[in-house]
Motif scaffolding. Structure first.
Motif, PDB file in Angstrom:
ATOM      1  N   GLN A   1      -7.999   1.552   4.920  1.00  0.00           N
ATOM      2  CA  GLN A   1      -8.033   2.870   5.563  1.00  0.00           C
ATOM      3  C   GLN A   1      -7.046   3.830   4.887  1.00  0.00           C
ATOM      4  O   GLN A   1      -7.369   5.003   4.665  1.00  0.00           O
ATOM      5  CB  GLN A   1      -7.708   2.733   7.046  1.00  0.00           C
ATOM      6  CG  GLN A   1      -7.866   4.017   7.837  1.00  0.00           C
ATOM      7  CD  GLN A   1      -7.678   3.798   9.319  1.00  0.00           C
ATOM      8  OE1 GLN A   1      -7.282   2.723   9.753  1.00  0.00           O
ATOM      9  NE2 GLN A   1      -7.954   4.819  10.113  1.00  0.00           N
ATOM     10  N   GLU A   2      -5.860   3.354   4.548  1.00  0.00           N
ATOM     11  CA  GLU A   2      -4.891   4.217   3.879  1.00  0.00           C
ATOM     12  C   GLU A   2      -5.370   4.623   2.486  1.00  0.00           C
ATOM     13  O   GLU A   2      -5.223   5.790   2.073  1.00  0.00           O
ATOM     14  CB  GLU A   2      -3.551   3.491   3.770  1.00  0.00           C
ATOM     15  CG  GLU A   2      -2.854   3.261   5.111  1.00  0.00           C
ATOM     16  CD  GLU A   2      -1.493   2.610   4.932  1.00  0.00           C
ATOM     17  OE1 GLU A   2      -0.758   3.052   4.036  1.00  0.00           O
ATOM     18  OE2 GLU A   2      -1.171   1.671   5.685  1.00  0.00           O
TER      19      GLU A   2
ATOM     20  N   ALA B   1      -6.335  -1.991   7.632  1.00  0.00           N
ATOM     21  CA  ALA B   1      -5.336  -0.932   7.564  1.00  0.00           C
ATOM     22  C   ALA B   1      -5.096  -0.480   6.126  1.00  0.00           C
ATOM     23  O   ALA B   1      -4.991   0.720   5.842  1.00  0.00           O
ATOM     24  CB  ALA B   1      -4.030  -1.407   8.195  1.00  0.00           C
ATOM     25  N   SER B   2      -5.000  -1.436   5.192  1.00  0.00           N
ATOM     26  CA  SER B   2      -4.772  -1.075   3.789  1.00  0.00           C
ATOM     27  C   SER B   2      -5.941  -0.276   3.236  1.00  0.00           C
ATOM     28  O   SER B   2      -5.749   0.728   2.532  1.00  0.00           O
ATOM     29  CB  SER B   2      -4.551  -2.339   2.958  1.00  0.00           C
ATOM     30  OG  SER B   2      -3.415  -3.059   3.407  1.00  0.00           O
TER      31      SER B   2
ATOM     32  N   THR C   1       0.826  -1.206   0.000  1.00  0.00           N
ATOM     33  CA  THR C   1       0.000   0.000   0.000  1.00  0.00           C
ATOM     34  C   THR C   1       0.858   1.253   0.000  1.00  0.00           C
ATOM     35  O   THR C   1       0.561   2.230  -0.696  1.00  0.00           O
ATOM     36  CB  THR C   1      -0.931  -0.008   1.220  1.00  0.00           C
ATOM     37  OG1 THR C   1      -1.679  -1.225   1.239  1.00  0.00           O
ATOM     38  CG2 THR C   1      -1.890   1.166   1.182  1.00  0.00           C
ATOM     39  N   ARG C   2       1.951   1.244   0.764  1.00  0.00           N
ATOM     40  CA  ARG C   2       2.828   2.419   0.827  1.00  0.00           C
ATOM     41  C   ARG C   2       3.467   2.697  -0.525  1.00  0.00           C
ATOM     42  O   ARG C   2       3.537   3.848  -0.964  1.00  0.00           O
ATOM     43  CB  ARG C   2       3.904   2.221   1.893  1.00  0.00           C
ATOM     44  CG  ARG C   2       4.910   3.348   1.931  1.00  0.00           C
ATOM     45  CD  ARG C   2       5.906   3.203   3.055  1.00  0.00           C
ATOM     46  NE  ARG C   2       5.271   3.384   4.361  1.00  0.00           N
ATOM     47  CZ  ARG C   2       5.951   3.465   5.507  1.00  0.00           C
ATOM     48  NH1 ARG C   2       7.271   3.387   5.499  1.00  0.00           N
ATOM     49  NH2 ARG C   2       5.322   3.616   6.650  1.00  0.00           N
TER      50      ARG C   2
ATOM     51  N   LEU D   1       0.763   4.247  -2.895  1.00  0.00           N
ATOM     52  CA  LEU D   1       0.413   5.630  -2.597  1.00  0.00           C
ATOM     53  C   LEU D   1       1.581   6.573  -2.848  1.00  0.00           C
ATOM     54  O   LEU D   1       1.385   7.718  -3.273  1.00  0.00           O
ATOM     55  CB  LEU D   1      -0.056   5.734  -1.138  1.00  0.00           C
ATOM     56  CG  LEU D   1      -1.339   4.952  -0.815  1.00  0.00           C
ATOM     57  CD1 LEU D   1      -1.732   5.165   0.628  1.00  0.00           C
ATOM     58  CD2 LEU D   1      -2.470   5.358  -1.747  1.00  0.00           C
TER      59      LEU D   1
ATOM     60  N   SER E   1       0.014  -3.510   4.473  1.00  0.00           N
ATOM     61  CA  SER E   1       0.595  -2.275   4.978  1.00  0.00           C
ATOM     62  C   SER E   1       1.739  -2.631   5.922  1.00  0.00           C
ATOM     63  O   SER E   1       1.595  -3.502   6.793  1.00  0.00           O
ATOM     64  CB  SER E   1      -0.465  -1.454   5.723  1.00  0.00           C
ATOM     65  OG  SER E   1       0.121  -0.342   6.367  1.00  0.00           O
TER      66      SER E   1
ATOM     67  N   ARG F   1      -8.226   7.147   2.800  1.00  0.00           N
ATOM     68  CA  ARG F   1      -7.708   8.464   3.175  1.00  0.00           C
ATOM     69  C   ARG F   1      -7.123   9.167   1.954  1.00  0.00           C
ATOM     70  O   ARG F   1      -7.311  10.370   1.759  1.00  0.00           O
ATOM     71  CB  ARG F   1      -6.644   8.322   4.259  1.00  0.00           C
ATOM     72  CG  ARG F   1      -6.120   9.694   4.752  1.00  0.00           C
ATOM     73  CD  ARG F   1      -4.977   9.555   5.723  1.00  0.00           C
ATOM     74  NE  ARG F   1      -5.388   8.835   6.923  1.00  0.00           N
ATOM     75  CZ  ARG F   1      -4.920   7.645   7.277  1.00  0.00           C
ATOM     76  NH1 ARG F   1      -4.025   7.041   6.511  1.00  0.00           N
ATOM     77  NH2 ARG F   1      -5.327   7.067   8.371  1.00  0.00           N
TER      78      ARG F   1
END
Length: 458
Positions: free
Chosen positions: A200-201, A197-198, A156-157, A160, A182, A204
């Motif tokens: 949510q990122e 968590a993934s 995910t990082r 993004l 994530s 966002r």
């Protein structure tokens, strides 16, 4: 320093417990509980006493404030836009779920390519397939020239960070959310914590950059969306892609939609060139009908504002005394069938106790409309008596336990659609009256009156 408490989370339902156990106490699934890292969030006591720093004041507005309608991106696929209420909404998150191989990736790739060809920035990230596999599918669909930004990644990082280096895309497709992970938390991809968590990122990012994010989701054996239930609450829209692999058609339903209604459907047909739109679903479900066949009734179902005519088929087989009869239903609620059979026996004097009953909705369509009661009853009576229902008639109406035929909504709309396809009569509740539009109405106050009509008693 206080010792951190252990935290065990069920990967099926998201239930949290303080110790490991073989079976989840909430969803009763086995071997789904996994230890996860303890949460670093403030406890209720810390939050109450503001022990981790002060917050900021938020702005409160009134209900009478002016509200701007959200901007939408139409894909040019009318059935997809219909199900979503007009297209993708900017800065929104959509969960797109369906069975494996049903065509989720194909439909989203078609939508992404059309938006890209219309000048929108589109990014498609696949965590299940290599980039070359997606490119080959696009070529088979005739979309190889579409300017879609394609990548195969699961971090995910990384995703993004890459998207933040330039202008944000108008549409971002993540296929699928269960493959994302994530590095901010521990756990393998697909676990409850990683999916949460993934998502949510990514959500966002959608809210901050104005990108419409589509998260492809898997489903479990019982048809529910895999992963934590909180995922459905986090997104703005939940779309369910339904259908049988053995059948050509697919139905797209909006289970949740913060920007529109959830009563519309989109109908597609799978062919060699991908998923094509079905502008007239009634013609699809009524193909190859034969006149004079017992146990067959046409029912005008209603999906939102769209009427769909489907054929309901029934078969009644008499058994030798002492044998246990079987009840089999495909495409309808088995509990509803048991109720209709009970009313036919108790209120109309018909006997199904020594017969096997099979009920099928043609074409693999799934009927959820309670107005199908009367059509099912007509098919059962026709199969039992071996007298066909008139071929130019449709039937609809809800049956009460007292044997009363109750009125249903949008009778005129149902009859109008039936009239377009050449039907001339309607077996309906007596209250329909002149609302039947182009059809002649045979109205019935009770189920017994319908049985007498079908058996030629009156």
């Amino acid at each position: 320093m206080a010792r951190p408490h252990k935290r065990f989370v069920c990967q099926a339902c998201g239930s949290v417990s303080s110790r490991w156990q073989g079976q989840c106490a909430d969803c009763s699934e086995w071997n789904t509980i996994v230890e996860e890292a303890p949460s670093t969030a403030a406890t209720p006591f810390q939050a109450k006493h503001n022990l981790q720093g002060g917050g900021r004041a938020i702005e409160m507005i009134g209900l009478d404030s002016e509200v701007k309608l959200p901007d939408r991106m139409t894909t040019g696929i009318a059935e997809l836009d219909r199900a979503m209420g007009g297209g993708f909404v900017e800065a929104s998150a959509t969960l797109f779920a369906g069975d494996p191989g049903i065509g989720k990736s194909t439909l989203l790739l078609q939508a992404a390519a059309r938006l890209a060809l219309a000048g929108r920035g589109v990014a498609y990230v696949s965590g299940e397939e290599a980039a070359d596999q997606v490119r080959l599918r696009a070529r088979r669909l005739g979309l190889g020239a579409a300017p879609v930004r394609l990548a195969a990644a699961t971090s995910t990082r990384d995703i993004l960070t890459t998207l933040s280096m330039g202008p944000p895309p108008a549409l971002l497709v993540i296929d699928s959310i269960q493959t994302m992970h994530s590095d901010l938390i521990e756990g393998a991809p697909g676990t409850v914590s990683q999916v949460r968590a993934s998502a949510q990122e990514l959500i966002r990012f959608a809210k901050e950059r104005g990108t419409a994010v589509v998260l492809v989701g898997h489903v479990t054996k019982d048809g529910s969306i895999a992963g934590p239930r909180v995922l459905e609450h986090m997104v703005d829209t939940v779309l369910s892609f339904e259908g049988e692999r053995s059948h050509q058609y697919r139905i797209l339903r909006a289970v949740k939609n913060r920007f529109g209604g959830t009563d519309e459907i989109g109908v597609f047909a799978m062919d060699e060139e991908g998923l094509s739109e079905v502008a007239n679903p009634s013609a699809l479900f009524l193909t190859h009908r034969e006149e004079g066949v017992t146990g067959a009734t046409v029912f005008p179902a209603l999906e939102g504002t769209r009427p769909v005519l489907v054929e309901i088929q029934a078969l009644v087989v008499r058994l030798a005394s002492g044998a246990t009869p079987r009840r089999s239903v495909v495409g309808w609620d088995s509990g509803r069938l048991a109720m209709v059979l009970a009313v036919l026996e108790a209120r109309c004097g018909l006997s199904f106790s020594s017969a096997e009953v099979y009920l099928n909705v043609a074409g693999g369509y799934r009927v959820q409309d309670p107005a199908a009661d009367l059509a099912v009853a007509a098919a059962l009576v026709s199969a039992l008596s071996e007298r066909p229902v008139p071929a130019d008639a449709v039937a609809f109406g809800e049956i009460a336990l007292s044997g009363e035929v109750r009125p249903v909504a949008h009778a005129a709309l149902r009859c109008k659609e039936a009239g377009k396809l050449g039907f001339e009569r309607a077996l309906a509740p007596a209250s329909v009256g002149k609302d039947a539009g182009p059809l002649r109405v045979s109205g019935f106050k009770t189920l017994g009156a319908l049985v007498d009509h079908l058996l030629g008693r009156g």
